[in-house]
Design a protein around this motif. Structure first.
Motif, PDB file in Angstrom:
ATOM      1  N   GLY A 105       0.805  -1.212   0.000  1.00  0.00           N
ATOM      2  CA  GLY A 105       0.000   0.000   0.000  1.00  0.00           C
ATOM      3  C   GLY A 105       0.837   1.260   0.000  1.00  0.00           C
ATOM      4  N   ASP A 106       0.170   2.366   0.263  1.00  0.00           N
ATOM      5  CA  ASP A 106       0.762   3.698   0.218  1.00  0.00           C
ATOM      6  C   ASP A 106       1.948   3.837   1.160  1.00  0.00           C
ATOM      7  N   ALA A 107       2.976   4.537   0.682  1.00  0.00           N
ATOM      8  CA  ALA A 107       4.162   4.929   1.441  1.00  0.00           C
ATOM      9  C   ALA A 107       5.146   3.790   1.692  1.00  0.00           C
ATOM     10  N   GLU A 108       4.922   2.621   1.115  1.00  0.00           N
ATOM     11  CA  GLU A 108       5.883   1.530   1.255  1.00  0.00           C
ATOM     12  C   GLU A 108       6.972   1.642   0.208  1.00  0.00           C
ATOM     13  N   ALA A 109       8.152   1.148   0.534  1.00  0.00           N
ATOM     14  CA  ALA A 109       9.263   1.129  -0.414  1.00  0.00           C
ATOM     15  C   ALA A 109       9.073  -0.023  -1.396  1.00  0.00           C
ATOM     16  N   VAL A 110       9.420   0.232  -2.658  1.00  0.00           N
ATOM     17  CA  VAL A 110       9.345  -0.796  -3.700  1.00  0.00           C
ATOM     18  C   VAL A 110      10.532  -0.602  -4.638  1.00  0.00           C
TER      19      VAL A 110
END
Length: 120
Positions: A105-110
């Protein structure tokens, strides 16, 4: 982040680390995208930069980006919004690259393999 090639530009506006950046209005400058699925993608900001400051941008290799939505590993990603986050690409999209990790989801590192492809 495992970039092969970074280059330095001048920031047109504040740019957070891990944000997708696009061509600025002045040669040699980059900025955050103005909307989702923005074109003229240059790469991913390696570090944060304030307006008028130098910003190192990953243009080849693997960059750690900030997700704006859930992303599955192997999914093509685009500029998700005007904050420079990434999200899954639609059918006709200005692709930044391919997700090499997942984000729930939002704000996670990828991690993203930078491999731009642009819609006609």
């Amino acid at each position: 982040m495992h970039t092969i090639l970074n280059t330095t530009f001048t920031a047109e506006g504040a740019i957070p680390a891990g944000a997708v950046v696009v061509a600025g209005s002045t040669p040699g400058c980059v900025k955050l995208p103005s909307a989702a699925n923005a074109g003229q993608i240059i790469g991913v900001a390696v570090q944060s930069a304030d307006t008028g400051r130098d910003v190192s941008v990953a243009i080849v290799g693997v960059a750690t980006c900030t997700a704006g939505a859930a992303i599955a590993m192997g999914t093509p990603v685009v500029a998700y919004d005007a904050t420079g986050k990434v999200g899954p690409a639609g059918a006709a999209a200005n692709i930044l690259g391919i997700a090499l990790s997942a984000a729930s989801g939002d704000a996670e590192a990828v991690d993203v393999l930078i491999s731009p492809a642009f819609k006609a």
